[in-house]
Write a protein that holds these residues in place. Structure first.
Motif, PDB file in Angstrom:
ATOM      1  N   THR A 147     -74.067 -82.953 -42.597  1.00 21.90           N
ATOM      2  CA  THR A 147     -72.600 -83.560 -42.419  1.00 21.90           C
ATOM      3  C   THR A 147     -72.533 -84.865 -43.461  1.00 21.90           C
ATOM      4  O   THR A 147     -71.526 -85.044 -43.955  1.00 21.90           O
ATOM      5  CB  THR A 147     -72.308 -83.694 -41.202  1.00 21.90           C
ATOM      6  N   ALA A 148     -73.638 -85.578 -43.066  1.00 22.40           N
ATOM      7  CA  ALA A 148     -73.276 -87.111 -44.175  1.00 22.40           C
ATOM      8  C   ALA A 148     -73.527 -86.664 -45.418  1.00 22.40           C
ATOM      9  O   ALA A 148     -72.851 -87.425 -46.580  1.00 22.40           O
ATOM     10  CB  ALA A 148     -74.637 -87.846 -43.722  1.00 22.40           C
ATOM     11  N   SER A 149     -74.251 -85.708 -45.886  1.00 23.09           N
ATOM     12  CA  SER A 149     -74.463 -85.102 -47.369  1.00 23.09           C
ATOM     13  C   SER A 149     -73.118 -84.524 -47.802  1.00 23.09           C
ATOM     14  O   SER A 149     -72.497 -84.661 -48.894  1.00 23.09           O
ATOM     15  CB  SER A 149     -75.462 -84.174 -47.525  1.00 23.09           C
ATOM     16  N   MET A 150     -72.309 -83.957 -46.835  1.00 22.36           N
ATOM     17  CA  MET A 150     -71.074 -83.216 -47.147  1.00 22.36           C
ATOM     18  C   MET A 150     -69.906 -84.428 -47.389  1.00 22.36           C
ATOM     19  O   MET A 150     -69.083 -84.550 -48.110  1.00 22.36           O
ATOM     20  CB  MET A 150     -70.326 -82.354 -46.022  1.00 22.36           C
ATOM     21  N   GLN A 151     -70.136 -85.556 -46.520  1.00 25.95           N
ATOM     22  CA  GLN A 151     -69.350 -86.591 -46.573  1.00 25.95           C
ATOM     23  C   GLN A 151     -69.313 -87.431 -47.875  1.00 25.95           C
ATOM     24  O   GLN A 151     -68.554 -87.847 -48.478  1.00 25.95           O
ATOM     25  CB  GLN A 151     -69.500 -87.482 -45.244  1.00 25.95           C
ATOM     26  N   LYS A 152     -70.800 -87.617 -48.359  1.00 23.70           N
ATOM     27  CA  LYS A 152     -70.997 -88.157 -49.624  1.00 23.70           C
ATOM     28  C   LYS A 152     -70.113 -87.288 -50.607  1.00 23.70           C
ATOM     29  O   LYS A 152     -69.635 -87.947 -51.620  1.00 23.70           O
ATOM     30  CB  LYS A 152     -72.316 -87.967 -50.098  1.00 23.70           C
ATOM     31  N   ILE A 153     -70.092 -86.024 -50.910  1.00 24.59           N
ATOM     32  CA  ILE A 153     -69.380 -85.317 -51.555  1.00 24.59           C
ATOM     33  C   ILE A 153     -67.811 -85.567 -51.535  1.00 24.59           C
ATOM     34  O   ILE A 153     -67.410 -85.608 -52.530  1.00 24.59           O
ATOM     35  CB  ILE A 153     -69.756 -83.810 -51.658  1.00 24.59           C
ATOM     36  N   LEU A 154     -67.397 -85.507 -50.303  1.00 25.91           N
ATOM     37  CA  LEU A 154     -65.806 -85.828 -49.999  1.00 25.91           C
ATOM     38  C   LEU A 154     -65.563 -86.989 -50.564  1.00 25.91           C
ATOM     39  O   LEU A 154     -64.332 -87.139 -50.867  1.00 25.91           O
ATOM     40  CB  LEU A 154     -65.764 -85.594 -48.503  1.00 25.91           C
ATOM     41  N   ALA A 155     -66.612 -87.857 -50.597  1.00 25.10           N
ATOM     42  CA  ALA A 155     -65.850 -89.231 -50.987  1.00 25.10           C
ATOM     43  C   ALA A 155     -65.832 -89.284 -52.644  1.00 25.10           C
ATOM     44  O   ALA A 155     -65.429 -90.336 -53.160  1.00 25.10           O
ATOM     45  CB  ALA A 155     -66.939 -90.204 -50.911  1.00 25.10           C
ATOM     46  N   LEU A 156     -66.219 -88.240 -53.484  1.00 23.35           N
ATOM     47  CA  LEU A 156     -66.102 -88.380 -54.749  1.00 23.35           C
ATOM     48  C   LEU A 156     -64.624 -88.040 -55.327  1.00 23.35           C
ATOM     49  O   LEU A 156     -63.962 -87.369 -54.594  1.00 23.35           O
ATOM     50  CB  LEU A 156     -66.948 -87.283 -55.307  1.00 23.35           C
ATOM     51  N   PRO A 157     -64.403 -88.224 -56.518  1.00 20.74           N
ATOM     52  CA  PRO A 157     -63.022 -87.982 -56.878  1.00 20.74           C
ATOM     53  C   PRO A 157     -62.773 -86.410 -56.973  1.00 20.74           C
ATOM     54  O   PRO A 157     -63.657 -85.726 -57.068  1.00 20.74           O
ATOM     55  CB  PRO A 157     -62.966 -88.501 -58.378  1.00 20.74           C
ATOM     56  N   ASP A 158     -61.425 -86.255 -56.408  1.00 22.48           N
ATOM     57  CA  ASP A 158     -61.052 -84.778 -56.510  1.00 22.48           C
ATOM     58  C   ASP A 158     -61.302 -83.599 -57.617  1.00 22.48           C
ATOM     59  O   ASP A 158     -61.465 -82.793 -57.377  1.00 22.48           O
ATOM     60  CB  ASP A 158     -59.415 -84.925 -55.940  1.00 22.48           C
ATOM     61  N   ASP A 159     -61.264 -84.536 -58.676  1.00 22.81           N
ATOM     62  CA  ASP A 159     -61.377 -83.392 -59.778  1.00 22.81           C
ATOM     63  C   ASP A 159     -62.750 -83.354 -60.240  1.00 22.81           C
ATOM     64  O   ASP A 159     -62.845 -82.776 -61.371  1.00 22.81           O
ATOM     65  CB  ASP A 159     -60.476 -84.084 -61.125  1.00 22.81           C
ATOM     66  N   THR A 160     -63.805 -84.004 -59.545  1.00 27.33           N
ATOM     67  CA  THR A 160     -64.919 -83.525 -59.611  1.00 27.33           C
ATOM     68  C   THR A 160     -65.480 -82.174 -59.881  1.00 27.33           C
ATOM     69  O   THR A 160     -64.925 -81.326 -59.157  1.00 27.33           O
ATOM     70  CB  THR A 160     -66.021 -84.220 -58.608  1.00 27.33           C
ATOM     71  N   LEU A 161     -66.175 -81.678 -60.798  1.00 27.24           N
ATOM     72  CA  LEU A 161     -66.743 -80.448 -61.048  1.00 27.24           C
ATOM     73  C   LEU A 161     -68.012 -80.332 -60.330  1.00 27.24           C
ATOM     74  O   LEU A 161     -68.799 -80.955 -60.588  1.00 27.24           O
ATOM     75  CB  LEU A 161     -66.637 -80.000 -62.532  1.00 27.24           C
ATOM     76  N   LEU A 162     -68.209 -79.191 -59.651  1.00 23.25           N
ATOM     77  CA  LEU A 162     -69.406 -79.019 -58.663  1.00 23.25           C
ATOM     78  C   LEU A 162     -69.963 -77.956 -59.315  1.00 23.25           C
ATOM     79  O   LEU A 162     -69.719 -76.698 -59.302  1.00 23.25           O
ATOM     80  CB  LEU A 162     -68.892 -78.663 -57.313  1.00 23.25           C
ATOM     81  N   TYR A 163     -71.419 -78.146 -59.774  1.00 18.84           N
ATOM     82  CA  TYR A 163     -72.207 -77.366 -60.403  1.00 18.84           C
ATOM     83  C   TYR A 163     -73.386 -76.687 -59.397  1.00 18.84           C
ATOM     84  O   TYR A 163     -74.276 -77.441 -59.517  1.00 18.84           O
ATOM     85  CB  TYR A 163     -72.762 -77.755 -61.668  1.00 18.84           C
ATOM     86  N   SER A 207     -64.180 -76.872 -58.322  1.00 20.09           N
ATOM     87  CA  SER A 207     -63.643 -78.416 -58.147  1.00 20.09           C
ATOM     88  C   SER A 207     -63.531 -78.632 -56.948  1.00 20.09           C
ATOM     89  O   SER A 207     -63.372 -77.899 -56.065  1.00 20.09           O
ATOM     90  CB  SER A 207     -62.368 -78.555 -58.908  1.00 20.09           C
ATOM     91  N   LEU A 208     -63.882 -80.296 -56.724  1.00 21.97           N
ATOM     92  CA  LEU A 208     -63.776 -80.637 -55.271  1.00 21.97           C
ATOM     93  C   LEU A 208     -62.522 -80.437 -54.609  1.00 21.97           C
ATOM     94  O   LEU A 208     -62.385 -80.229 -53.422  1.00 21.97           O
ATOM     95  CB  LEU A 208     -64.148 -82.138 -55.329  1.00 21.97           C
ATOM     96  N   SER A 209     -61.290 -80.551 -55.239  1.00 24.18           N
ATOM     97  CA  SER A 209     -60.175 -80.380 -54.852  1.00 24.18           C
ATOM     98  C   SER A 209     -59.703 -78.696 -54.219  1.00 24.18           C
ATOM     99  O   SER A 209     -59.484 -78.558 -53.079  1.00 24.18           O
ATOM    100  CB  SER A 209     -58.969 -80.730 -55.862  1.00 24.18           C
ATOM    101  N   GLN A 210     -60.434 -78.053 -55.133  1.00 29.20           N
ATOM    102  CA  GLN A 210     -60.421 -76.506 -54.566  1.00 29.20           C
ATOM    103  C   GLN A 210     -61.173 -76.441 -53.232  1.00 29.20           C
ATOM    104  O   GLN A 210     -60.725 -75.775 -52.499  1.00 29.20           O
ATOM    105  CB  GLN A 210     -61.032 -75.878 -55.859  1.00 29.20           C
ATOM    106  N   GLU A 211     -62.368 -77.057 -53.268  1.00 27.13           N
ATOM    107  CA  GLU A 211     -63.317 -76.899 -52.119  1.00 27.13           C
ATOM    108  C   GLU A 211     -62.815 -77.339 -50.961  1.00 27.13           C
ATOM    109  O   GLU A 211     -63.071 -76.962 -49.721  1.00 27.13           O
ATOM    110  CB  GLU A 211     -64.791 -77.342 -52.591  1.00 27.13           C
ATOM    111  N   LYS A 212     -61.999 -78.687 -51.172  1.00 25.46           N
ATOM    112  CA  LYS A 212     -61.511 -79.320 -49.907  1.00 25.46           C
ATOM    113  C   LYS A 212     -60.417 -78.369 -49.412  1.00 25.46           C
ATOM    114  O   LYS A 212     -60.309 -78.355 -48.026  1.00 25.46           O
ATOM    115  CB  LYS A 212     -60.732 -80.480 -50.387  1.00 25.46           C
ATOM    116  N   ARG A 213     -59.837 -77.398 -50.132  1.00 25.50           N
ATOM    117  CA  ARG A 213     -58.792 -76.591 -49.387  1.00 25.50           C
ATOM    118  C   ARG A 213     -59.415 -75.341 -48.951  1.00 25.50           C
ATOM    119  O   ARG A 213     -58.819 -74.581 -48.185  1.00 25.50           O
ATOM    120  CB  ARG A 213     -57.812 -76.221 -50.615  1.00 25.50           C
ATOM    121  N   THR A 214     -60.506 -74.730 -49.441  1.00 21.96           N
ATOM    122  CA  THR A 214     -61.111 -73.530 -49.115  1.00 21.96           C
ATOM    123  C   THR A 214     -62.389 -73.495 -48.508  1.00 21.96           C
ATOM    124  O   THR A 214     -62.767 -72.682 -47.894  1.00 21.96           O
ATOM    125  CB  THR A 214     -61.141 -72.710 -50.330  1.00 21.96           C
ATOM    126  N   ASN A 215     -63.106 -74.778 -48.413  1.00 23.21           N
ATOM    127  CA  ASN A 215     -64.679 -74.509 -48.087  1.00 23.21           C
ATOM    128  C   ASN A 215     -64.912 -74.979 -46.627  1.00 23.21           C
ATOM    129  O   ASN A 215     -64.738 -76.100 -46.281  1.00 23.21           O
ATOM    130  CB  ASN A 215     -65.594 -75.443 -48.931  1.00 23.21           C
TER     131      ASN A 215
END
Ligand code: ZN
Ligand code: FE
Length: 254
Positions: A147-163, A207-215
């Motif tokens: 969960t802490a790892s997820m929170q670190k990802i959530l703190a990145l800018p919304d337009d971050t591309l996730l590979y 993208s992080l914005s996409q994942e915030k809406r769907t993951n």
């Protein structure tokens, strides 16, 4: 100009290759063959290997690549992973001068205790920590760590591309729909992802914005998801770790 190329390996892995006109670096080369073929075909010199974690489908090609290109291998050192030459940890920076890039190392314990991510230039190489609409299994870490790892990802800018390192998107969407059947963004992403896969194209990066809406694994603060997971668990859940843990447990039985 910098481009990032997915090199498919095994059933569903992607080895991400970063390149310009003359040089390349690879993230998680589980298999050397397809990387060596690409480098030869494109006349590129390998300058670095980055490992997100020690699993064989991410590191199995290190030795063979090193035999052809004696380059630094960045990763967390494990006794079983002798090919790592530069030990890294959260807070370190990995510079790839031939590519004009540098990445911050983020610690992502959860899938394994040695998992890291490489973040820079609007990109996050997240290995098996986050997939589109999914996350890695907890082989070594605790739900609190993940969960802490997820929170670190959530703190990145919304337009971050996730590979991410695996093409699991459609499978993950199947589960995500069980949790949130009325999530419009999820249903829309499913249509797009189906279209991409029909053409043989990767659904990544996402993208992080996409994942915030769907993951579902990033949505432990969404009331709708909390309700659904609480109903499935048969008890009211509220804190992020409990919601994340119950979502992961649901996925593991799915
Ligand atoms: Zn793994
Ligand atoms: Fe993997």
């Amino acid at each position: 100009m910098l481009t990032v190329i997915p090199i498919p390996a095994f059933e569903d892995n992607y080895i991400w290759l970063l390149r310009n006109e003359r040089h390349a670096a690879v993230v998680d080369p589980g298999d050397a063959g397809p990387v060596l073929d690409y480098l030869a075909r494109e006349n590129l010199a390998l300058t670095a290997i980055l490992n997100t974690h020690h699993h064989g489908d991410h590191t199995g090609g290190n030795a063979e690549l090193l035999a052809a290109y004696p380059v630094p291998v960045y990763g967390q050192q494990r006794p079983a992973l002798t090919s790592v030459s530069i030990a890294i940890a959260e807070g370190n920076r990995v510079a790839l001068p031939e590519l004009g890039l540098s990445f911050d190392v983020l610690g992502f314990p959860g899938h394994t205790s040695d998992h890291v991510g490489f973040y820079g230039h609007g990109m996050l190489f997240c290995g098996d920590t986050l997939f589109s609409c999914g996350c890695g299994k907890l082989f070594e870490g605790t739900p609190a760590q993940m969960t802490a790892s997820m929170q670190k990802i959530l703190a990145l800018p919304d337009d971050t591309l996730l590979y991410s390192a695996h093409e699991y998107t459609l499978e993950n969407i199947g589960f995500a729909k069980r949790v949130e059947p009325d999530n419009e963004a999820l249903l829309q992403w499913e249509q797009e992802a189906l279209g991409l896969r029909e053409k043989g194209l990767p659904t990544l990066p996402t993208s992080l914005s996409q994942e915030k809406r769907t993951n579902p694994f990033l949505r432990f603060s969404e009331p709708g998801l909390i309700d659904a997971v609480s109903r499935h668990a048969g008890r009211p859940l509220s804190d992020p770790v409990a919601v994340f843990a119950a979502t992961r447990a649901w996925r593991d039985q799915y």
